[in-house]
Each structure stands twice: as structure tokens, then as C-alpha cells.
Design a protein around this motif. Sequence first.
Motif, mmCIF file in Angstrom:
data_model
loop_
_atom_site.group_PDB
_atom_site.id
_atom_site.type_symbol
_atom_site.label_atom_id
_atom_site.label_comp_id
_atom_site.label_asym_id
_atom_site.label_seq_id
_atom_site.Cartn_x
_atom_site.Cartn_y
_atom_site.Cartn_z
ATOM 1 N N ARG A 67 9.436 1.500 -12.312
ATOM 2 C CA ARG A 67 10.379 2.602 -12.056
ATOM 3 C C ARG A 67 11.249 2.850 -13.277
ATOM 4 O O ARG A 67 11.465 4.005 -13.684
ATOM 5 C CB ARG A 67 11.258 2.249 -10.860
ATOM 6 C CG ARG A 67 12.345 3.266 -10.574
ATOM 7 C CD ARG A 67 13.465 2.667 -9.729
ATOM 8 N NE ARG A 67 14.300 1.769 -10.509
ATOM 9 C CZ ARG A 67 15.082 0.822 -9.962
ATOM 10 N NH1 ARG A 67 15.117 0.637 -8.676
ATOM 11 N NH2 ARG A 67 15.824 0.067 -10.735
ATOM 12 N N ASN A 92 11.272 6.122 -15.694
ATOM 13 C CA ASN A 92 12.539 6.842 -15.858
ATOM 14 C C ASN A 92 13.006 6.879 -17.297
ATOM 15 O O ASN A 92 14.124 7.308 -17.563
ATOM 16 C CB ASN A 92 13.629 6.170 -15.012
ATOM 17 C CG ASN A 92 13.700 6.730 -13.605
ATOM 18 O OD1 ASN A 92 13.784 7.940 -13.418
ATOM 19 N ND2 ASN A 92 13.640 5.864 -12.613
ATOM 20 N N LEU A 114 16.696 9.165 -6.059
ATOM 21 C CA LEU A 114 15.692 9.556 -7.050
ATOM 22 C C LEU A 114 14.843 10.675 -6.480
ATOM 23 O O LEU A 114 14.419 10.635 -5.339
ATOM 24 C CB LEU A 114 14.814 8.349 -7.388
ATOM 25 C CG LEU A 114 13.670 8.543 -8.387
ATOM 26 C CD1 LEU A 114 14.215 8.962 -9.754
ATOM 27 C CD2 LEU A 114 12.854 7.263 -8.518
ATOM 28 N N ALA A 159 18.675 8.309 -17.430
ATOM 29 C CA ALA A 159 18.686 7.434 -16.254
ATOM 30 C C ALA A 159 19.750 6.342 -16.329
ATOM 31 O O ALA A 159 20.216 5.850 -15.313
ATOM 32 C CB ALA A 159 17.307 6.791 -16.062
ATOM 33 N N TRP A 196 22.924 6.530 -14.245
ATOM 34 C CA TRP A 196 22.845 6.563 -12.788
ATOM 35 C C TRP A 196 22.638 5.175 -12.191
ATOM 36 O O TRP A 196 21.954 4.351 -12.757
ATOM 37 C CB TRP A 196 21.710 7.494 -12.348
ATOM 38 C CG TRP A 196 21.929 8.902 -12.801
ATOM 39 C CD1 TRP A 196 21.452 9.464 -13.943
ATOM 40 C CD2 TRP A 196 22.734 9.887 -12.154
ATOM 41 N NE1 TRP A 196 21.896 10.755 -14.043
ATOM 42 C CE2 TRP A 196 22.671 11.053 -12.957
ATOM 43 C CE3 TRP A 196 23.475 9.916 -10.969
ATOM 44 C CZ2 TRP A 196 23.340 12.231 -12.611
ATOM 45 C CZ3 TRP A 196 24.134 11.094 -10.630
ATOM 46 C CH2 TRP A 196 24.064 12.237 -11.446
ATOM 47 N N VAL A 201 21.308 2.301 -9.593
ATOM 48 C CA VAL A 201 20.060 2.035 -8.851
ATOM 49 C C VAL A 201 20.345 1.234 -7.576
ATOM 50 O O VAL A 201 19.454 0.706 -6.937
ATOM 51 C CB VAL A 201 19.045 1.264 -9.714
ATOM 52 C CG1 VAL A 201 18.579 2.122 -10.862
ATOM 53 C CG2 VAL A 201 19.627 -0.045 -10.198
ATOM 54 N N CYS A 233 18.548 2.406 -4.452
ATOM 55 C CA CYS A 233 17.210 2.897 -4.758
ATOM 56 C C CYS A 233 16.219 2.546 -3.663
ATOM 57 O O CYS A 233 16.061 1.381 -3.298
ATOM 58 C CB CYS A 233 16.728 2.290 -6.070
ATOM 59 S SG CYS A 233 15.069 2.792 -6.444
ATOM 60 N N PRO A 249 11.044 12.558 -13.261
ATOM 61 C CA PRO A 249 12.078 11.952 -12.415
ATOM 62 C C PRO A 249 13.443 12.558 -12.717
ATOM 63 O O PRO A 249 13.753 12.909 -13.858
ATOM 64 C CB PRO A 249 12.017 10.476 -12.821
ATOM 65 C CG PRO A 249 11.422 10.462 -14.189
ATOM 66 C CD PRO A 249 10.547 11.660 -14.312
ATOM 67 N N PRO A 304 17.788 12.663 -10.843
ATOM 68 C CA PRO A 304 18.633 12.167 -9.756
ATOM 69 C C PRO A 304 18.423 12.972 -8.474
ATOM 70 O O PRO A 304 18.275 14.169 -8.511
ATOM 71 C CB PRO A 304 20.056 12.391 -10.291
ATOM 72 C CG PRO A 304 19.902 12.576 -11.747
ATOM 73 C CD PRO A 304 18.549 13.129 -12.000
ATOM 74 N N ALA A 363 22.052 10.265 -5.349
ATOM 75 C CA ALA A 363 22.309 9.611 -6.635
ATOM 76 C C ALA A 363 23.794 9.412 -6.881
ATOM 77 O O ALA A 363 24.611 10.280 -6.570
ATOM 78 C CB ALA A 363 21.701 10.430 -7.766
#
Lengths: 158, 158
Positions: free
Chosen positions: A32, A36, A116, B5, B8, B10, B13, B147, B149, B153
Motif C-alpha cells: 500500500r 501510494n 483511501l 501520501a 495523511w 493511515v 486504513c 490513489p 485521500p 482521510a
Amino acid sequence: MRPAALDWSVENCTIARAMAVLGERWTLVVLREVFNGVRRFDDMRVRTGIPRQVLTSRLAALVAQGVLRRVPYQEPGSRVRHEYRLTDKGLDLWPVLVAVLGWGDRYLADPEGSPLSVGHRGCDAEVRVTLRCAEGHEVNRPRDVLPRPGPGARRRTD
Amino acid sequence: MRPAALDWSVENCTIARAMAVLGERWTLVVLREVFNGVRRFDDMRVRTGIPRQVLTSRLAALVAQGVLRRVPYQEPGSRVRHEYRLTDKGLDLWPVLVAVLGWGDRYLADPEGSPLSVGHRGCDAEVRVTLRCAEGHEVNRPRDVLPRPGPGARRRTD
DNA sequence: GTTGCTGAGTCTGTCAATCAGACCTAGCCT
DNA sequence: AGGCTAGGTCTGATTGACAGACTCAGCAAC
């Protein structure tokens, strides 16, 4: 009522072989990150919370499996280091990742939804995994999906 | 070049949450069995080679997660026992399984091909996972999958 | 030259999970 | 009573995960 599957060997099963590569808590989480755009060791480590040793080990395994490759990079004022990039073999794991994301979004997401999203380059619309058959039909119900022996199927010998 | 990324979190997730359920070598192998109609403990054990204790533990976890349910059955002359059946939550893992199968078939299969095939009820044609966007386009290249958000997110706080 | 920095590892000790193999349980049968 | 068998549980050895600490190696500055 004895299931037909019992007559067939699972010795060369490609799901089991794939899960021998992927079937571990952190591997898809690492992928992942790379998908990303997060390709550097410490960025991954901080983002995922994976212990260093486990991250090292996972990355090495994915490189050995040909899913990732190490690519040298050098920031100004620093030495050469390596980041991790997907090979074609790794890129072909996108459907797996999107499928897992879809299932996770449906059953495990917080009320505000998924953190996501996956967009389609050009039109920007949301990308999802679907099941289709070679005749072009969309397969919407799990009950319309029927497992059967494939070309490499072998009879059980035990 | 700093990947977006990194800004942001996770924390919520859904991939990581799904892998906390699935991310283990044997779980998808167990699900393969159940999808193939093999629902009884000893049949699974013999087919997969999973040690009893691990199989017990995996099945219990999948029941606790609502992926499988235990259904009583009784053969003539025997006591009541339980077999394992998929819930809707479990059935919705078909795309994950077919995606893993597709990747495994491509990269890990023996020369004679996959031992498992998936057909479409009615037309019998081979079923595959595809990626499609909400505009109806088929997304064939990993590079067209972007990908970003999602609604849930959150910004990173660390 | 030394010192400091930092990304990418390696090391140590503890804990948890896996595994092989053995043993146990509980309804059915004879 | 004993035998059977599906579905567990138990024990001890092995392996992997983990937390925390330490190391290394190019770069910079002094």
C-alpha cells in the motif's frame, strides 16, 4: 453429500502459493505504501509502525520474490541510498489491493468512510474491482461464481 | 520529491484492518476450501495440511469476525457436529480470492496451468477480476490507477 | 583531523505463534 | 463394556514478532 473438490489435489494451488508470499499481516500494508508513492525505508516505517527488523525482512522478501526492486537515490548532501519500487509483478497486485480495500471499506471502515480512494487517470471516477466472465457478463453475486478444476488440476493420491 | 501520501494518516486504513483479519498464511487457504464446498474440519485439515491447532484457531477467528458461521449437521449414526459456512461478509471475499488466484496463476503456476478455475453460472465462461471506474471504463494498466485521500482521510498529527 | 546527523540497518532478550506429535472427548455403534 | 471418528486440547521445541538499544556509513560543518 460429498464435495467434488475432495477428489482434487491442492498441491499446486496458486492461491496457496500466492499466500505464501502475501499471507502475512504487513506485506500488503508495505505494498500500500509503495503504491501510494511512499518508497523510502524510514517513511514507510514511520507511517506503518512496522518494527525495523520486520520491515527490513519484508522488503528483502518482496525483492527476492521479484515484487519490488531497489533503486538507488541520492539527496543533495547525502550518500546514495535505495528506495523500493514495484516491478511489473508487483504492479499486477493492484487488483488484489483494490479488492482488499473494497472489502475493508464495506465491512471495517469508520462511519466517515474510507481514508483511501482510487481514481481513474483521465476521468477521475472511482475505481472498483469487479468480476467479469469471458463472455463479457458482469458477475454480481457470489452464488454465480462456480469453482471447478483448472487445466493444471490433478487427482488426489492420498 | 515528497509523496503527498506522507501528509495523511493511515490510522483508520481499511487495507490494514482487512489484513489484520486476512493477513496470515492460512486464512485465505481455509476460505478457498469453504468456497470450494469443503466445510468440515477434517476434510479441510487433510486437504490443506494445516495443523489442527492452527485450523481450530483460524476457524474460530473467522467465526468471531463474522466471515464464517458454524452450522450443525448430523450424519446417520453420528452425533451432531458443525460445519463452516460463509456469511455474506465472507461471500464478499470472492473478489479478493479471485484476484489472488489471478495473480498466482500469472506468476506462480506450474507449466500446465492453474489447478483451479472459476466459471460463471449459466454461460460457463471463465470469471476474472477486472478494475472498472464509476464512469464505466475498464482500467487495464496499473498506471491508470491513482490513489488519493478518501472521505475518511485524516491529516497526520505526528 | 573530529564531531554530528540520519537513513538503514543489526543485535539482544522477551513474548507469542507455529508446529509435530500425542492425547482426550463425546455421541454413536456393536 | 469397547471401538470409532470428528473435533478438539496439550506439551515441548522451534521460529518469528516485537521493543528498545546499538551500529554503520557517507555526507556536512567545524
